[in-house]
Design an enzyme around this catalytic site. Structure first.
Site, mmCIF file in Angstrom:
data_model
loop_
_atom_site.group_PDB
_atom_site.id
_atom_site.type_symbol
_atom_site.label_atom_id
_atom_site.label_comp_id
_atom_site.label_asym_id
_atom_site.label_seq_id
_atom_site.Cartn_x
_atom_site.Cartn_y
_atom_site.Cartn_z
ATOM 1 N N TYR A 56 -42.391 -2.595 16.439
ATOM 2 C CA TYR A 56 -42.546 -3.860 15.729
ATOM 3 C C TYR A 56 -43.877 -3.912 14.973
ATOM 4 O O TYR A 56 -44.944 -3.975 15.574
ATOM 5 C CB TYR A 56 -42.431 -5.048 16.690
ATOM 6 C CG TYR A 56 -41.115 -5.097 17.429
ATOM 7 C CD1 TYR A 56 -39.943 -4.629 16.840
ATOM 8 C CD2 TYR A 56 -41.028 -5.602 18.714
ATOM 9 C CE1 TYR A 56 -38.728 -4.670 17.511
ATOM 10 C CE2 TYR A 56 -39.807 -5.651 19.396
ATOM 11 C CZ TYR A 56 -38.673 -5.173 18.777
ATOM 12 O OH TYR A 56 -37.479 -5.208 19.448
ATOM 13 N N HIS A 122 -35.562 2.380 23.412
ATOM 14 C CA HIS A 122 -35.332 1.444 22.304
ATOM 15 C C HIS A 122 -34.262 1.942 21.331
ATOM 16 O O HIS A 122 -34.418 2.977 20.716
ATOM 17 C CB HIS A 122 -36.664 1.259 21.543
ATOM 18 C CG HIS A 122 -36.670 0.098 20.598
ATOM 19 N ND1 HIS A 122 -37.820 -0.339 19.998
ATOM 20 C CD2 HIS A 122 -35.684 -0.720 20.143
ATOM 21 C CE1 HIS A 122 -37.538 -1.368 19.215
ATOM 22 N NE2 HIS A 122 -36.248 -1.610 19.271
HETATM 23 P P1 NAD Z 1 -34.276 -14.226 16.322
HETATM 24 O O1 NAD Z 1 -32.820 -14.402 16.287
HETATM 25 O O2 NAD Z 1 -35.050 -14.739 17.473
HETATM 26 O O3 NAD Z 1 -34.824 -14.811 14.938
HETATM 27 C C1 NAD Z 1 -36.142 -14.716 14.552
HETATM 28 C C2 NAD Z 1 -36.328 -15.503 13.259
HETATM 29 O O4 NAD Z 1 -36.030 -16.879 13.512
HETATM 30 C C3 NAD Z 1 -37.756 -15.475 12.747
HETATM 31 O O5 NAD Z 1 -37.731 -15.433 11.332
HETATM 32 C C4 NAD Z 1 -38.331 -16.802 13.215
HETATM 33 O O6 NAD Z 1 -39.373 -17.271 12.398
HETATM 34 C C5 NAD Z 1 -37.127 -17.696 13.142
HETATM 35 N N1 NAD Z 1 -37.220 -18.823 14.089
HETATM 36 C C6 NAD Z 1 -37.443 -18.779 15.418
HETATM 37 N N2 NAD Z 1 -37.495 -20.034 15.933
HETATM 38 C C7 NAD Z 1 -37.274 -20.879 14.883
HETATM 39 C C8 NAD Z 1 -37.215 -22.298 14.770
HETATM 40 N N3 NAD Z 1 -37.385 -23.096 15.819
HETATM 41 N N4 NAD Z 1 -36.986 -22.817 13.544
HETATM 42 C C9 NAD Z 1 -36.812 -22.025 12.469
HETATM 43 N N5 NAD Z 1 -36.856 -20.685 12.507
HETATM 44 C C10 NAD Z 1 -37.093 -20.115 13.714
HETATM 45 O O7 NAD Z 1 -34.531 -12.666 16.130
HETATM 46 P P2 NAD Z 1 -35.593 -11.623 16.697
HETATM 47 O O8 NAD Z 1 -36.983 -12.119 16.607
HETATM 48 O O9 NAD Z 1 -35.225 -10.340 16.079
HETATM 49 O O10 NAD Z 1 -35.177 -11.487 18.224
HETATM 50 C C11 NAD Z 1 -35.957 -11.953 19.281
HETATM 51 C C12 NAD Z 1 -36.594 -10.825 20.054
HETATM 52 O O11 NAD Z 1 -35.588 -10.051 20.704
HETATM 53 C C13 NAD Z 1 -37.383 -9.805 19.236
HETATM 54 O O12 NAD Z 1 -38.662 -10.294 18.928
HETATM 55 C C14 NAD Z 1 -37.397 -8.631 20.183
HETATM 56 O O13 NAD Z 1 -38.358 -8.838 21.189
HETATM 57 C C15 NAD Z 1 -36.011 -8.702 20.797
HETATM 58 N N6 NAD Z 1 -35.061 -7.825 20.060
HETATM 59 C C16 NAD Z 1 -34.920 -6.541 20.497
HETATM 60 C C17 NAD Z 1 -34.089 -5.662 19.813
HETATM 61 C C18 NAD Z 1 -33.950 -4.255 20.305
HETATM 62 O O14 NAD Z 1 -34.493 -3.907 21.328
HETATM 63 N N7 NAD Z 1 -33.234 -3.407 19.615
HETATM 64 C C19 NAD Z 1 -33.407 -6.078 18.671
HETATM 65 C C20 NAD Z 1 -33.542 -7.404 18.270
HETATM 66 C C21 NAD Z 1 -34.380 -8.261 18.982
#
Ligand code: NAD
Length: 311
Positions: A56, A122
């Site tokens: 990330y 990952h």
């Molecule tokens: P998410 O679905 O949580 O979306 C993130 C987006 O939503 C960002 O742009 C953020 O600004 C926005 N957001 C969050 N809260 C909001 C709100 N209250 N109002 C408006 N916009 C909002 O997607 P993500 O961040 O990719 O997923 C969460 C976490 O899951 C990642 O940070 C990571 O730690 C994990 N993840 C892991 C993998 C993997 O291991 N392959 C893949 C995806 C996610």
């Protein structure tokens, strides 16, 4: 905040948890003091589980998360990071034992801790699954024995790849993303297998990495135009009803008690605060039914990820 058991680990994780990819600026430019404040808001309001990866922001998220955690007692949070993915191209994956072993030490240094609670391979679908089973997981178990990680897990998008590993070798947790939310609930089908193997279930990306938001998906988002357009219509419907798709999406992601926790990401303290408030409020069932009807044409439609044979 409700807390749920993470498989057989003995860890009790907050049902909503914090994903730190946003801290690496993967969605848009972010401000470091805001990022640090976001982590503190999450912890102050009952979130106890945090997930990050060296991928990330190409190590930025781990560095910023480490700064945020510096002033926090180690027993106050459960910390997960990952190994094996270091960039966007196929050549940026390395699941070999020497690389993942070195990666663990690099992450501990950036995070400023002597151990993590969970170390995960990952995006295993980009690797050779037989290598993940025969080499990566055993290397992570050695790190566990050495006290650098308490538990071992895997992450990825295609549920078939996660299933292959779970059925082949003991794993403490899986992290699945974009497969349990308003537009896609396919993870539900894998839950009986995960329960049989006593695997802790982590769901991620309740907003579908931006699909289910008013801002919309970032340019790099792999979903088809049909998915993006349908999700945008659902967001517009919520706006027209004076509601927010983000709220509905966060709340919906928490509705399955077999899923220990759902990781949401943001580098904005106000958004984090909102997400936690929403998690504690009841869902609007009428709006939910309307939104699910709009999303029906793309329900459970995902996208390919990684090697063809792992999809
Ligand atoms: P998410 O679905 O949580 O979306 C993130 C987006 O939503 C960002 O742009 C953020 O600004 C926005 N957001 C969050 N809260 C909001 C709100 N209250 N109002 C408006 N916009 C909002 O997607 P993500 O961040 O990719 O997923 C969460 C976490 O899951 C990642 O940070 C990571 O730690 C994990 N993840 C892991 C993998 C993997 O291991 N392959 C893949 C995806 C996610």
């Amino acid at each position: 905040m409700l807390y749920r058991s993470l498989g057989q680990t003995g860890l009790k994780v907050s049902m909503l948890s914090f994903g730190a990819s946003s801290l690496g600026g993967v969605f848009h430019e972010v401000d470091e003091p805001d990022s640090i404040r976001t982590v503190h808001v999450a912890l102050e309001r009952g979130i106890n589980f945090m997930d990050v990866s060296p991928f990330y922001g190409l190590t930025k998220a781990e560095i910023v998360l480490g700064k945020a955690l510096k002033s926090i007692a180690r027993e106050k949070y459960i910390l997960a990071t990952k190994v094996g993915r270091y960039g966007h191209a196929m050549k940026d994956f390395n699941f070999s034992a020497p690389r993942v072993t070195a990666s663990m030490d690099e992450s501990l240094k950036r995070l400023g801790v002597d151990h993590v609670d969970l170390i995960q391979a990952h995006d295993i679908e980009f690797g050779d699954l037989s290598q993940v089973i025969g080499e990566t997981i055993p290397a992570l178990r050695k790190l566990q024995k050495a006290g650098k990680a308490r538990f071992v897990g895997i992450t990825g998008l295609p549920l078939t790849a996660l299933r292959t590993i779970v059925e082949a070798t003991p794993i403490d947790t899986i992290l699945s993303y974009c497969r349990f939310g308003l537009n896609d609930t396919a993870l539900t089908d894998l839950i009986p297998v995960l329960k049989k193997h006593r695997v802790g279930i982590i769901n991620a990306s309740p907003l579908g990495m931006g699909l289910l938001s008013n801002r919309g998906a970032p340019n790099w988002h792999p979903a088809s135009e049909a998915i993006k357009e349908t999700c945008a219509r659902a967001a517009a419907h919520c706006r027209a009803r004076g509601a927010s798709i983000e709220k509905l999406a966060v709340q919906y992601s928490l509705t399955n008690p077999d899923i220990a926790t759902t990781l949401v990401g943001t580098a904005n303290p106000k958004e984090m605060d909102q997400n936690i408030t929403w998690a504690n409020e009841p869902i609007d069932q009428i709006l939910l039914a309307e939104v699910l009807a709009i999303l029906k044409p793309v329900h459970n439609v995902s996208w390919p990820s990684g090697r063809q044979e792992n999809n």
